[in-house]
Design a protein around this motif. Structure first.
Motif, PDB file in Angstrom:
ATOM      1  N   ALA A  19       0.848  -1.190   0.000  1.00  0.00           N
ATOM      2  CA  ALA A  19       0.000   0.000   0.000  1.00  0.00           C
ATOM      3  C   ALA A  19       0.883   1.238   0.000  1.00  0.00           C
ATOM      4  O   ALA A  19       1.913   1.281   0.671  1.00  0.00           O
ATOM      5  CB  ALA A  19      -0.913   0.005   1.219  1.00  0.00           C
ATOM      6  N   GLY A  20       0.479   2.234  -0.780  1.00  0.00           N
ATOM      7  CA  GLY A  20       1.238   3.471  -0.861  1.00  0.00           C
ATOM      8  C   GLY A  20       2.382   3.421  -1.853  1.00  0.00           C
ATOM      9  O   GLY A  20       3.136   4.378  -1.984  1.00  0.00           O
ATOM     10  N   GLN A  21       2.522   2.314  -2.573  1.00  0.00           N
ATOM     11  CA  GLN A  21       3.576   2.168  -3.577  1.00  0.00           C
ATOM     12  C   GLN A  21       2.944   1.824  -4.914  1.00  0.00           C
ATOM     13  O   GLN A  21       1.798   1.355  -4.962  1.00  0.00           O
ATOM     14  CB  GLN A  21       4.538   1.071  -3.144  1.00  0.00           C
ATOM     15  N   PRO A  54      -5.473  -4.894  -5.786  1.00  0.00           N
ATOM     16  CA  PRO A  54      -5.056  -3.487  -5.756  1.00  0.00           C
ATOM     17  C   PRO A  54      -4.586  -2.993  -7.134  1.00  0.00           C
ATOM     18  O   PRO A  54      -3.464  -2.535  -7.321  1.00  0.00           O
ATOM     19  CB  PRO A  54      -3.929  -3.485  -4.716  1.00  0.00           C
ATOM     20  N   HIS A  56      -5.144  -0.411  -8.681  1.00  0.00           N
ATOM     21  CA  HIS A  56      -4.834   1.017  -8.741  1.00  0.00           C
ATOM     22  C   HIS A  56      -3.347   1.303  -8.536  1.00  0.00           C
ATOM     23  O   HIS A  56      -2.890   2.389  -8.856  1.00  0.00           O
ATOM     24  CB  HIS A  56      -5.665   1.773  -7.703  1.00  0.00           C
ATOM     25  N   ARG A  57      -2.576   0.347  -8.072  1.00  0.00           N
ATOM     26  CA  ARG A  57      -1.143   0.534  -7.824  1.00  0.00           C
ATOM     27  C   ARG A  57      -0.297   0.293  -9.067  1.00  0.00           C
ATOM     28  O   ARG A  57       0.925   0.365  -8.999  1.00  0.00           O
ATOM     29  CB  ARG A  57      -0.693  -0.385  -6.692  1.00  0.00           C
ATOM     30  N   ARG A  80      -8.054   6.243  -4.966  1.00  0.00           N
ATOM     31  CA  ARG A  80      -7.492   5.104  -4.228  1.00  0.00           C
ATOM     32  C   ARG A  80      -6.021   5.334  -3.895  1.00  0.00           C
ATOM     33  O   ARG A  80      -5.582   5.026  -2.783  1.00  0.00           O
ATOM     34  CB  ARG A  80      -7.653   3.820  -5.036  1.00  0.00           C
ATOM     35  N   LEU A  81      -5.269   5.848  -4.860  1.00  0.00           N
ATOM     36  CA  LEU A  81      -3.850   6.118  -4.605  1.00  0.00           C
ATOM     37  C   LEU A  81      -3.698   7.175  -3.512  1.00  0.00           C
ATOM     38  O   LEU A  81      -2.895   7.025  -2.592  1.00  0.00           O
ATOM     39  CB  LEU A  81      -3.145   6.547  -5.888  1.00  0.00           C
ATOM     40  N   ARG A  82      -4.468   8.244  -3.624  1.00  0.00           N
ATOM     41  CA  ARG A  82      -4.390   9.320  -2.621  1.00  0.00           C
ATOM     42  C   ARG A  82      -4.769   8.807  -1.230  1.00  0.00           C
ATOM     43  O   ARG A  82      -4.182   9.227  -0.238  1.00  0.00           O
ATOM     44  CB  ARG A  82      -5.264  10.490  -3.029  1.00  0.00           C
ATOM     45  N   SER A  83      -5.726   7.908  -1.156  1.00  0.00           N
ATOM     46  CA  SER A  83      -6.140   7.370   0.150  1.00  0.00           C
ATOM     47  C   SER A  83      -5.020   6.555   0.793  1.00  0.00           C
ATOM     48  O   SER A  83      -5.029   6.341   2.001  1.00  0.00           O
ATOM     49  CB  SER A  83      -7.410   6.528   0.023  1.00  0.00           C
ATOM     50  N   GLU A  84      -4.055   6.125  -0.015  1.00  0.00           N
ATOM     51  CA  GLU A  84      -2.902   5.386   0.504  1.00  0.00           C
ATOM     52  C   GLU A  84      -1.698   6.302   0.717  1.00  0.00           C
ATOM     53  O   GLU A  84      -0.606   5.833   1.017  1.00  0.00           O
ATOM     54  CB  GLU A  84      -2.515   4.261  -0.461  1.00  0.00           C
ATOM     55  N   GLY A  85      -1.908   7.603   0.519  1.00  0.00           N
ATOM     56  CA  GLY A  85      -0.821   8.552   0.746  1.00  0.00           C
ATOM     57  C   GLY A  85       0.057   8.829  -0.463  1.00  0.00           C
ATOM     58  O   GLY A  85       1.073   9.505  -0.345  1.00  0.00           O
TER      59      GLY A  85
END
Length: 121
Positions: A19-21, A54, A56-57, A80-85
């Motif tokens: 997540a976040g990558q 996932p 969106h990653r 979705r990406l923004r919600s993971e930072g």
């Protein structure tokens, strides 16, 4: 590797992206053992029906979202990406780390030594 094995390998890599990558389509294919098969990654994602994947990653190699700008999918991926930072500007992610799987590899196998070897765990 037959087509179902290739599909499962691609899906496995996508599920492993932290997540976040993010990763590029070609990077996913490479980690799935399918170098040069970025389009196959896109086809697998296009046929995906798993709501927990996932997807969106996964981005273009240049960090851009592959869906048409302004489309519902484009907006969903940005959200979705923004919600993971992840910082998304104009549908593009500036990639800090070239390969997020390096962090995953290091966590599983230990740090890389000079020359590419691994420390014994």
């Amino acid at each position: 590797m037959n087509s179902e094995q290739a599909r499962q390998a691609i899906l496995g890599v996508i599920r492993a992206i932290p997540a976040g990558q993010v990763m590029g389509y070609g990077e996913v294919a490479l980690h799935a053992g399918l170098p040069g098969r970025a389009r196959m990654t896109a086809q697998v994602l296009g046929r995906n029906d798993d709501p927990d994947l996932p997807w969106h990653r996964v981005l273009r190699a240049d960090g851009r979202i592959a869906m048409p700008e302004g489309s519902a999918g484009w907006h969903a991926q940005c959200q979705r990406l923004r919600s993971e930072g992840v910082v998304v500007e104009n549908g593009r992610v500036r990639r800090v780390r070239a390969d997020p799987m390096q962090a995953l590899d290091a966590a599983v196998w230990g740090p890389t030594l000079p020359g590419g070897g691994r420390r014994p765990g």
